[in-house]
Design an enzyme around this catalytic site. Structure first.
Site, PDB file in Angstrom:
ATOM      1  N   ARG A 160       0.866  -1.223  -0.397  1.00 47.82           N
ATOM      2  CA  ARG A 160       0.176   0.236  -0.286  1.00 47.82           C
ATOM      3  C   ARG A 160       0.986   1.125  -0.027  1.00 47.82           C
ATOM      4  O   ARG A 160       2.177   1.312   0.461  1.00 47.82           O
ATOM      5  CB  ARG A 160      -0.994  -0.442   1.483  1.00 47.82           C
ATOM      6  CG  ARG A 160      -0.846   0.444   2.081  1.00 47.82           C
ATOM      7  CD  ARG A 160      -0.659   1.566   3.242  1.00 47.82           C
ATOM      8  NE  ARG A 160       0.225   1.817   4.420  1.00 47.82           N
ATOM      9  CZ  ARG A 160       1.699   2.208   4.505  1.00 47.82           C
ATOM     10  NH1 ARG A 160       1.963   2.115   3.205  1.00 47.82           N
ATOM     11  NH2 ARG A 160       2.067   2.131   5.502  1.00 47.82           N
ATOM     12  N   LYS A 172       1.568  12.697  10.106  1.00 48.28           N
ATOM     13  CA  LYS A 172       2.531  11.902  10.690  1.00 48.28           C
ATOM     14  C   LYS A 172       3.467  12.825  10.561  1.00 48.28           C
ATOM     15  O   LYS A 172       4.371  13.261  11.388  1.00 48.28           O
ATOM     16  CB  LYS A 172       3.426  10.665   9.906  1.00 48.28           C
ATOM     17  CG  LYS A 172       4.283  10.207  10.733  1.00 48.28           C
ATOM     18  CD  LYS A 172       4.763   8.706  10.055  1.00 48.28           C
ATOM     19  CE  LYS A 172       5.270   7.849  10.652  1.00 48.28           C
ATOM     20  NZ  LYS A 172       5.918   6.288  10.295  1.00 48.28           N
ATOM     21  N   ARG A 201       2.768  15.205  12.932  1.00 49.05           N
ATOM     22  CA  ARG A 201       2.491  14.560  14.553  1.00 49.05           C
ATOM     23  C   ARG A 201       4.473  14.997  14.860  1.00 49.05           C
ATOM     24  O   ARG A 201       4.544  14.835  16.269  1.00 49.05           O
ATOM     25  CB  ARG A 201       2.130  13.143  14.715  1.00 49.05           C
ATOM     26  CG  ARG A 201       2.085  12.741  16.034  1.00 49.05           C
ATOM     27  CD  ARG A 201       1.313  11.143  15.851  1.00 49.05           C
ATOM     28  NE  ARG A 201       2.011  10.747  14.764  1.00 49.05           N
ATOM     29  CZ  ARG A 201       0.812   9.501  14.000  1.00 49.05           C
ATOM     30  NH1 ARG A 201       0.232  10.393  13.384  1.00 49.05           N
ATOM     31  NH2 ARG A 201       1.932   9.193  13.478  1.00 49.05           N
ATOM     32  N   ASP A 207       7.690   5.208   5.640  1.00 47.11           N
ATOM     33  CA  ASP A 207       6.925   3.752   5.580  1.00 47.11           C
ATOM     34  C   ASP A 207       5.514   4.789   4.652  1.00 47.11           C
ATOM     35  O   ASP A 207       5.016   3.962   4.779  1.00 47.11           O
ATOM     36  CB  ASP A 207       6.320   3.761   6.549  1.00 47.11           C
ATOM     37  CG  ASP A 207       5.026   4.242   7.651  1.00 47.11           C
ATOM     38  OD1 ASP A 207       5.838   5.507   7.341  1.00 47.11           O
ATOM     39  OD2 ASP A 207       5.101   4.662   7.850  1.00 47.11           O
ATOM     40  N   HIS A 253      10.312  -5.819  10.215  1.00 49.72           N
ATOM     41  CA  HIS A 253      10.449  -4.658   9.784  1.00 49.72           C
ATOM     42  C   HIS A 253      11.640  -3.959   9.362  1.00 49.72           C
ATOM     43  O   HIS A 253      12.666  -3.659   9.911  1.00 49.72           O
ATOM     44  CB  HIS A 253       9.881  -3.181  10.663  1.00 49.72           C
ATOM     45  CG  HIS A 253       8.792  -3.242  11.765  1.00 49.72           C
ATOM     46  ND1 HIS A 253       7.644  -2.348  11.838  1.00 49.72           N
ATOM     47  CD2 HIS A 253       7.498  -5.075  11.131  1.00 49.72           C
ATOM     48  CE1 HIS A 253       6.292  -2.636  12.501  1.00 49.72           C
ATOM     49  NE2 HIS A 253       6.761  -4.273  12.069  1.00 49.72           N
ATOM     50  N   GLU A 290       9.289   0.685   3.192  1.00 50.52           N
ATOM     51  CA  GLU A 290       9.137  -0.410   4.716  1.00 50.52           C
ATOM     52  C   GLU A 290       9.044  -1.908   4.323  1.00 50.52           C
ATOM     53  O   GLU A 290       7.583  -2.004   3.444  1.00 50.52           O
ATOM     54  CB  GLU A 290       7.999   0.238   5.870  1.00 50.52           C
ATOM     55  CG  GLU A 290       8.695  -0.374   6.782  1.00 50.52           C
ATOM     56  CD  GLU A 290       7.249  -0.473   8.026  1.00 50.52           C
ATOM     57  OE1 GLU A 290       7.669   0.889   9.273  1.00 50.52           O
ATOM     58  OE2 GLU A 290       6.286  -0.259   7.865  1.00 50.52           O
ATOM     59  N   ALA A 301      -1.902  -9.917  14.540  1.00 52.73           N
ATOM     60  CA  ALA A 301      -2.080  -8.132  13.699  1.00 52.73           C
ATOM     61  C   ALA A 301      -3.567  -8.099  13.894  1.00 52.73           C
ATOM     62  O   ALA A 301      -4.001  -6.987  13.508  1.00 52.73           O
ATOM     63  CB  ALA A 301      -0.602  -7.990  13.376  1.00 52.73           C
ATOM     64  N   GLU A 314      -6.210  -7.805  16.740  1.00 53.90           N
ATOM     65  CA  GLU A 314      -5.325  -6.607  17.137  1.00 53.90           C
ATOM     66  C   GLU A 314      -6.043  -4.876  17.009  1.00 53.90           C
ATOM     67  O   GLU A 314      -6.047  -3.953  17.602  1.00 53.90           O
ATOM     68  CB  GLU A 314      -4.571  -6.438  17.853  1.00 53.90           C
ATOM     69  CG  GLU A 314      -3.407  -5.848  19.002  1.00 53.90           C
ATOM     70  CD  GLU A 314      -3.384  -4.096  18.508  1.00 53.90           C
ATOM     71  OE1 GLU A 314      -2.721  -3.353  19.405  1.00 53.90           O
ATOM     72  OE2 GLU A 314      -2.886  -4.426  17.257  1.00 53.90           O
ATOM     73  N   HIS A 315      -5.218  -5.038  15.797  1.00 54.12           N
ATOM     74  CA  HIS A 315      -5.462  -3.758  14.569  1.00 54.12           C
ATOM     75  C   HIS A 315      -7.014  -3.238  15.075  1.00 54.12           C
ATOM     76  O   HIS A 315      -7.700  -2.449  14.869  1.00 54.12           O
ATOM     77  CB  HIS A 315      -5.319  -3.857  13.399  1.00 54.12           C
ATOM     78  CG  HIS A 315      -5.410  -2.252  12.196  1.00 54.12           C
ATOM     79  ND1 HIS A 315      -3.984  -1.586  13.021  1.00 54.12           N
ATOM     80  CD2 HIS A 315      -5.754  -1.935  11.430  1.00 54.12           C
ATOM     81  CE1 HIS A 315      -4.066  -0.126  11.681  1.00 54.12           C
ATOM     82  NE2 HIS A 315      -5.737  -0.585  11.237  1.00 54.12           N
TER      83      HIS A 315
HETATM   84  P1  0O2 Z   1      -0.600   0.673   8.481  1.00 50.21           P
HETATM   85  O1  0O2 Z   1      -1.715   1.363   8.365  1.00 50.21           O
HETATM   86  O2  0O2 Z   1      -0.043  -0.270   9.364  1.00 50.21           O
HETATM   87  O3  0O2 Z   1       1.431   1.403   7.720  1.00 50.21           O
HETATM   88  P2  0O2 Z   1       8.174   5.037  12.480  1.00 50.21           P
HETATM   89  O4  0O2 Z   1       6.844   4.324  11.711  1.00 50.21           O
HETATM   90  O5  0O2 Z   1       9.409   3.384  13.119  1.00 50.21           O
HETATM   91  O6  0O2 Z   1       8.481   6.355  12.310  1.00 50.21           O
HETATM   92  P3  0O2 Z   1       6.628   3.837  14.445  1.00 50.21           P
HETATM   93  O7  0O2 Z   1       4.982   4.346  14.511  1.00 50.21           O
HETATM   94  O8  0O2 Z   1       7.153   3.366  15.779  1.00 50.21           O
HETATM   95  O9  0O2 Z   1       7.313   4.148  13.942  1.00 50.21           O
HETATM   96  O10 0O2 Z   1       7.138   1.953  13.333  1.00 50.21           O
HETATM   97  P4  0O2 Z   1       7.169   0.022  14.120  1.00 50.21           P
HETATM   98  O11 0O2 Z   1       6.979   0.494  15.684  1.00 50.21           O
HETATM   99  O12 0O2 Z   1       7.878   0.517  13.205  1.00 50.21           O
HETATM  100  O13 0O2 Z   1       5.326  -0.216  13.785  1.00 50.21           O
HETATM  101  C1  0O2 Z   1       5.224   0.694  12.169  1.00 50.21           C
HETATM  102  C2  0O2 Z   1       3.176  -0.012  11.701  1.00 50.21           C
HETATM  103  O14 0O2 Z   1       4.440  -1.672  12.174  1.00 50.21           O
HETATM  104  C3  0O2 Z   1       2.825   0.730  11.835  1.00 50.21           C
HETATM  105  O15 0O2 Z   1       1.763   1.094  10.915  1.00 50.21           O
HETATM  106  C4  0O2 Z   1       1.634  -1.237  11.382  1.00 50.21           C
HETATM  107  O16 0O2 Z   1       1.534  -2.095   9.935  1.00 50.21           O
HETATM  108  C5  0O2 Z   1       2.935  -2.138  12.175  1.00 50.21           C
HETATM  109  N1  0O2 Z   1       2.702  -2.205  14.172  1.00 50.21           N
HETATM  110  C6  0O2 Z   1       3.188  -1.891  14.906  1.00 50.21           C
HETATM  111  N2  0O2 Z   1       2.598  -2.248  15.929  1.00 50.21           N
HETATM  112  C7  0O2 Z   1       1.971  -2.916  15.971  1.00 50.21           C
HETATM  113  C8  0O2 Z   1       0.556  -3.033  17.168  1.00 50.21           C
HETATM  114  O17 0O2 Z   1       0.781  -3.621  18.610  1.00 50.21           O
HETATM  115  N3  0O2 Z   1      -0.675  -4.102  16.482  1.00 50.21           N
HETATM  116  C9  0O2 Z   1      -0.679  -3.962  14.592  1.00 50.21           C
HETATM  117  N4  0O2 Z   1      -1.628  -4.492  14.418  1.00 50.21           N
HETATM  118  N5  0O2 Z   1       0.678  -3.476  13.725  1.00 50.21           N
HETATM  119  C10 0O2 Z   1       0.951  -3.164  14.973  1.00 50.21           C
HETATM  120  P5  0O2 Z   1       0.878   2.096  11.371  1.00 50.21           P
HETATM  121  O18 0O2 Z   1       1.203   3.521  11.302  1.00 50.21           O
HETATM  122  O19 0O2 Z   1      -0.146   1.762  12.264  1.00 50.21           O
HETATM  123  O20 0O2 Z   1      -0.310   2.187  10.089  1.00 50.21           O
END
Ligand code: 0O2
Length: 229
Positions: A69, A79, A82, A98, A146, A165, A177, A180-181
């Protein structure tokens, strides 16, 4: 996540924010999003090639499916704000890693590291960040590997290096995941520790099962009795 580039590009018409007001040069923003789409295609093709080739050398696939995506304009904007970054296309390229996202779902835990190693060994891929939430799960139990990689894309005007990413996890980790989401619990509510504890317990049970399934496969492999589809 959408797997289709035209769907990804259609998201640019996201009417939740007014793009022309948010980004000064809307054409530049759309071009940047096109580059992210191209980078996704490059990395996706690499993964598909690796998966096909692995089938010939090991008689099974280390990748079950791939989704991708492009982050929506609204999420990009939010973002940037923020994190206190400037809202501009240059800032997106420099500060966000990302915008282009690929999720790779593997059958077994060791497949995650096999896929990551095969991808990052390629000489046009540069690894800029690794977060191993399998060796170090998040407090709620979230597990996934990741990677942020840079990949070249070749355009009419030359080469661009774009960040993508890549999240790699098992079918079981993805099951957790995804659910949980969907469980939107208020982080401020009284019993939040209880909810997190229950989610963590589920994640741990799922991980134990992942490890057991892998062990079954390895035992059969060692005995020469493995016959995968
Ligand atoms: P989307 O729609 O999934 O893309 P960074 O992005 O590295 O600057 P961050 O937010 O700490 O900072 O990144 P991290 O921890 O690497 O994780 C970001 C993404 O990992 C999230 O994207 C989720 O896709 C996934 N993720 C991380 N933690 C969790 C969690 O606890 N539960 C679930 N289900 N997914 C998780 P976004 O930004 O949320 O959106």
């Amino acid at each position: 996540m959408n797997s289709n580039l035209s769907e990804e590009m259609a998201m640019l018409n996201d009417n939740v924010i007014d793009l022309s007001k948010t980004f000064k040069n809307i054409d530049k923003f759309k071009q940047l999003m096109c580059w992210y789409g191209c980078a996704i295609r490059e990395v996706r093709t690499k993964l598909e090639v690796l998966n096909d080739d692995f089938q010939y050398s090991h008689s099974r696939n280390p990748i079950d499916n791939i989704k991708s995506r492009i982050k929506s304009p609204k999420s990009i904007y939010e973002k940037l704000i923020r994190r206190g970054y400037e809202v501009s296309t240059e800032s997106i390229l420099e500060n966000l890693h990302d915008v282009a996202g690929i999720r790779v779902i593997c059958p077994f835990v060791d497949d995650i590291y096999t896929v990551a190693a095969m991808l990052t060994a390629q000489d046009d891929i540069k690894v800029v960040q690794v977060k191993d939430y399998i060796k170090n799960p998040k407090p709620n139990g979230y597990r996934s590997l990741h990677l942020v990689v840079e990949v070249p894309i070749f355009l009419s005007a030359g080469k661009k290096i774009i960040k993508v990413e890549v999240q790699i996890r098992t079918i079981a980790m993805n099951f957790w995941a995804s659910l949980e989401h969907q469980i939107h619990y208020k982080k401020s509510q009284e019993n939040v520790d209880d909810v997190v504890a229950q989610l963590t317990e589920c994640a741990n049970v799922i991980y134990e099962t992942d490890v057991k399934m892998q062990q079954i496969r390895k035992n059969l492999e060692a005995q020469g009795k493995l016959q995968m589809e």
